[in-house]
Scaffold this motif. Structure first.
Motif, PDB file in Angstrom:
ATOM      1  N   TRP A 222      22.680   5.537   3.455  1.00  0.00           N
ATOM      2  CA  TRP A 222      22.769   4.821   2.179  1.00  0.00           C
ATOM      3  C   TRP A 222      21.433   4.747   1.452  1.00  0.00           C
ATOM      4  O   TRP A 222      21.298   4.037   0.464  1.00  0.00           O
ATOM      5  CB  TRP A 222      23.306   3.411   2.408  1.00  0.00           C
ATOM      6  CG  TRP A 222      24.715   3.401   2.919  1.00  0.00           C
ATOM      7  CD1 TRP A 222      25.692   4.330   2.700  1.00  0.00           C
ATOM      8  CD2 TRP A 222      25.301   2.396   3.761  1.00  0.00           C
ATOM      9  NE1 TRP A 222      26.847   3.981   3.337  1.00  0.00           N
ATOM     10  CE2 TRP A 222      26.651   2.799   3.993  1.00  0.00           C
ATOM     11  CE3 TRP A 222      24.851   1.210   4.323  1.00  0.00           C
ATOM     12  CZ2 TRP A 222      27.531   2.044   4.776  1.00  0.00           C
ATOM     13  CZ3 TRP A 222      25.725   0.459   5.105  1.00  0.00           C
ATOM     14  CH2 TRP A 222      27.048   0.869   5.318  1.00  0.00           C
ATOM     15  N   ASN A 230      18.271  -2.540  -1.651  1.00  0.00           N
ATOM     16  CA  ASN A 230      19.064  -1.335  -1.869  1.00  0.00           C
ATOM     17  C   ASN A 230      20.281  -1.636  -2.750  1.00  0.00           C
ATOM     18  O   ASN A 230      21.234  -2.280  -2.318  1.00  0.00           O
ATOM     19  CB  ASN A 230      19.511  -0.784  -0.504  1.00  0.00           C
ATOM     20  CG  ASN A 230      20.114   0.592  -0.590  1.00  0.00           C
ATOM     21  OD1 ASN A 230      20.924   0.873  -1.466  1.00  0.00           O
ATOM     22  ND2 ASN A 230      19.732   1.463   0.341  1.00  0.00           N
ATOM     23  N   ARG A 231      20.224  -1.146  -3.973  1.00  0.00           N
ATOM     24  CA  ARG A 231      21.292  -1.399  -4.946  1.00  0.00           C
ATOM     25  C   ARG A 231      22.640  -0.854  -4.465  1.00  0.00           C
ATOM     26  O   ARG A 231      23.689  -1.475  -4.681  1.00  0.00           O
ATOM     27  CB  ARG A 231      20.932  -0.756  -6.292  1.00  0.00           C
ATOM     28  CG  ARG A 231      21.864  -1.116  -7.448  1.00  0.00           C
ATOM     29  CD  ARG A 231      21.544  -0.256  -8.669  1.00  0.00           C
ATOM     30  NE  ARG A 231      20.129  -0.318  -9.008  1.00  0.00           N
ATOM     31  CZ  ARG A 231      19.600  -1.194  -9.846  1.00  0.00           C
ATOM     32  NH1 ARG A 231      20.385  -2.089 -10.426  1.00  0.00           N
ATOM     33  NH2 ARG A 231      18.308  -1.168 -10.124  1.00  0.00           N
ATOM     34  N   ARG A 232      22.616   0.284  -3.791  1.00  0.00           N
ATOM     35  CA  ARG A 232      23.868   0.878  -3.323  1.00  0.00           C
ATOM     36  C   ARG A 232      24.530  -0.018  -2.274  1.00  0.00           C
ATOM     37  O   ARG A 232      25.744  -0.234  -2.312  1.00  0.00           O
ATOM     38  CB  ARG A 232      23.605   2.265  -2.741  1.00  0.00           C
ATOM     39  CG  ARG A 232      24.851   2.935  -2.183  1.00  0.00           C
ATOM     40  CD  ARG A 232      24.548   4.322  -1.661  1.00  0.00           C
ATOM     41  NE  ARG A 232      25.732   4.944  -1.070  1.00  0.00           N
ATOM     42  CZ  ARG A 232      25.747   6.138  -0.495  1.00  0.00           C
ATOM     43  NH1 ARG A 232      24.628   6.855  -0.441  1.00  0.00           N
ATOM     44  NH2 ARG A 232      26.861   6.622   0.024  1.00  0.00           N
ATOM     45  N   GLY A 235      25.691  -3.283  -3.833  1.00  0.00           N
ATOM     46  CA  GLY A 235      26.793  -3.002  -4.748  1.00  0.00           C
ATOM     47  C   GLY A 235      28.143  -2.961  -4.060  1.00  0.00           C
ATOM     48  O   GLY A 235      29.185  -3.189  -4.700  1.00  0.00           O
ATOM     49  N   ASP A 239      31.737  -4.368  -5.351  1.00  0.00           N
ATOM     50  CA  ASP A 239      32.902  -3.476  -5.393  1.00  0.00           C
ATOM     51  C   ASP A 239      34.094  -4.084  -4.654  1.00  0.00           C
ATOM     52  O   ASP A 239      35.246  -3.819  -4.996  1.00  0.00           O
ATOM     53  CB  ASP A 239      32.556  -2.116  -4.776  1.00  0.00           C
ATOM     54  CG  ASP A 239      31.587  -1.312  -5.626  1.00  0.00           C
ATOM     55  OD1 ASP A 239      31.436  -1.627  -6.821  1.00  0.00           O
ATOM     56  OD2 ASP A 239      30.961  -0.376  -5.067  1.00  0.00           O
TER      57      ASP A 239
END
Length: 504
Positions: A222, A230-232, A235, A239
């Motif tokens: 990731w 870590n935006r991912r 996120g 989600d």
């Protein structure tokens, strides 16, 4: 006077502080919109309720959080040891009603001293037995079991006037490093990681948990950044439909402080999606802690945010969104505080007693050799109260097997065997620490009738002595273990029938 950008930054900052009274700088910042405070052991004084009242006078919307998990991790009972079951014990028992009642009791205790955020439960699935920072803080190594107990604990905590905060997203259970001291990298297959370690967090989100704490772990699939930055990774929570507060793990932990630094870390965490920045415990620096370390760490974080707002690397809309989520949680907790909490039908001694397994005896006294690892910044696992409660005035010796010679260890064993009572070796890492296993082997040669009391994860390989599995380094756990080993054959007149024979 705090300027506009500093006040905006205050709304997402959550510092620890030194002392049992609120320092002047802290009161001033609370009056300028500081989101609240986090209590640690050094803040626990004779009148914690008065301290909370002082904080809430300065900012009626303040979030007052505390690491109160039961078992190994307590702040309210840091001087004496926890009297509540730990997650590991609750997972062993696998009684969700007991877990729900424990959560409700946690919330009752926290709100009784004026707090409103319980930094728990731990939702990590502890799949690495070497894990130095999670271990028995987890409900277990199976995601289904962990998920159902996370849900029960959240339900219990949020049935009162407190918020729950599941931690440490996306899962700190498959690591053998402590992010207080290093930057753990998860090498597990990503499909397995998603299936096992994300599941309890998915369940908590679906159940409406108020907040989620990040982990400073790196999952290479990731990205190269720790989850907190870590935006991912963060996120994923949005989600899944989570609209609560994302809280960072402490920014003064080495994984952040000694890499990007507290200030840059604060700004990057916000940019990645964190809403509330836990700055952490100013005593974490140990002997390097300065008299004003609390204010220094706070200003490092705030200055980093303000600098990022001014240079455009952090968007104002992002921090406004974060501040709005924090304010929404504060408002919800005020509403909950107006509703009376239902009484908790709860007997922690009974629950812990049911969770403990293994050897029993009818000894008249215990001679304890405490060979546990040293406490960590997160877990005060080696505090003397465990061995003291186990020995209860009998012979007791502390042996740090990582730092003492074999001759010194053997001297401690010889003294215990020579003392009155049943020889007890107190451990916390019997599988992961070869030195602890070796000590047990040498104890068995000296006293084949001895016993091991294990407050860590259960070993997968047999030991040379019978074992009592406690599942937590806590006061109530030590007391229950002692009850298994003392006076089971008592005649009621102070004498004892037969030998202190052990049974598994």
């Amino acid at each position: 006077m705090t300027d506009e950008l500093e006040r905006l930054a205050n709304a997402v900052l959550w510092p620890g502080f030194l002392g049992t009274e609120a320092p002047q700088w802290l009161v001033a910042e609370l009056e300028e919109g500081l989101a609240g405070v986090v209590y640690f052991g050094q803040n626990i004084g004779e009148d914690l309720s008065a301290l909370s009242a002082q904080i809430l006078r300065a900012n009626p919307d303040a979030l007052i959080g505390i690491d109160e998990e039961g078992g190994n991790v307590t702040r309210l009972e840091s001087a004496t040891g926890s009297t509540l079951p730990g997650a590991g014990q609750l997972g062993i028992l696998d009684d969700v009603e007991a877990t729900r009642a424990s959560g409700a009791e946690l919330a009752r205790r926290v709100t009784a001293i004026g707090g409103n955020v319980v930094l728990g439960p731990v939702a990590d699935v502890n799949t690495d037995p070497r894990n130095p920072v999670i271990g028995v803080r987890s409900f277990g190594d199976d995601e289904t079991l962990v998920s159902r107990h996370v849900l029960a604990a959240v339900d219990g905590i949020q049935s009162g006037a407190a918020a729950a905060c599941v931690k440490h997203f996306p899962g700190h259970g498959d690591t053998h490093l402590d992010s207080h001291h290093a930057s753990p990298v998860i090498s597990l297959d990503i499909d397995e990681f998603e299936r096992v370690h994300l599941e309890p967090f998915r369940a908590a989100v679906a159940a409406g948990v108020d907040s989620i704490m990040t982990a400073h772990i790196v999952v290479p699939a990731w990205g190269a950044e720790p989850a907190t930055l870590n935006r991912r990774v963060l996120g994923m929570l949005r989600d899944w439909g989570f609209d609560g507060v994302i809280i960072s793990d402490a920014l003064d932990m080495a994984a952040i402080r000694e890499t990007v630094g507290i200030g840059v870390g604060a700004a990057r965490a916000l940019a990645a999606g964190v809403d509330l920045l836990c700055i952490g415990n100013p005593t974490n620096r140990g002997g390097a802690t300065l008299p004003d370390q609390d204010r220094r760490d706070f200003l490092d974080a705030r200055d980093g945010i303000v600098a990022a707002l001014r240079d455009g690397s952090l968007q104002r809309t992002r921090i406004e969104e974060a501040a709005a989520r924090v304010a929404t949680l504060a408002g919800a907790l005020r509403e909950r505080a107006d509703a009376a909490s239902a009484p908790v039908d709860f007997d922690p001694r009974e629950i812990v007693g049911r969770a403990i397994t293994g050897a029993t005896a009818d000894a008249e006294a215990l001679a304890v050799v405490d060979a546990r690892r040293r406490s960590t910044l997160a877990v005060d696992s080696a505090s003397a109260y465990v061995a003291e409660a186990l020995a209860a005035g009998g012979h007791r010796a502390r042996v740090d097997v990582a730092r003492t010679s074999l001759d010194e260890q053997d001297e401690a064993l010889d003294a215990a065997v020579a003392a009155d009572g049943l020889t007890v070796i107190l451990l916390d890492r019997p599988d992961a620490d070869d030195a602890q296993r070796s000590l047990v082997e040498r104890a068995a040669v000296r006293d084949p009738d001895g016993v091991v009391v294990n407050v860590g994860l259960a070993p997968q390989h047999p030991l040379a002595l019978p074992i009592v599995e406690v599942g937590a380094a806590s006061l109530v756990g030590a007391q229950a273990a002692r009850e298994r080993l003392i006076g089971r054959g008592s005649t009621g007149d102070g004498s004892s029938r037969g030998d202190a024979g052990l049974a598994d």
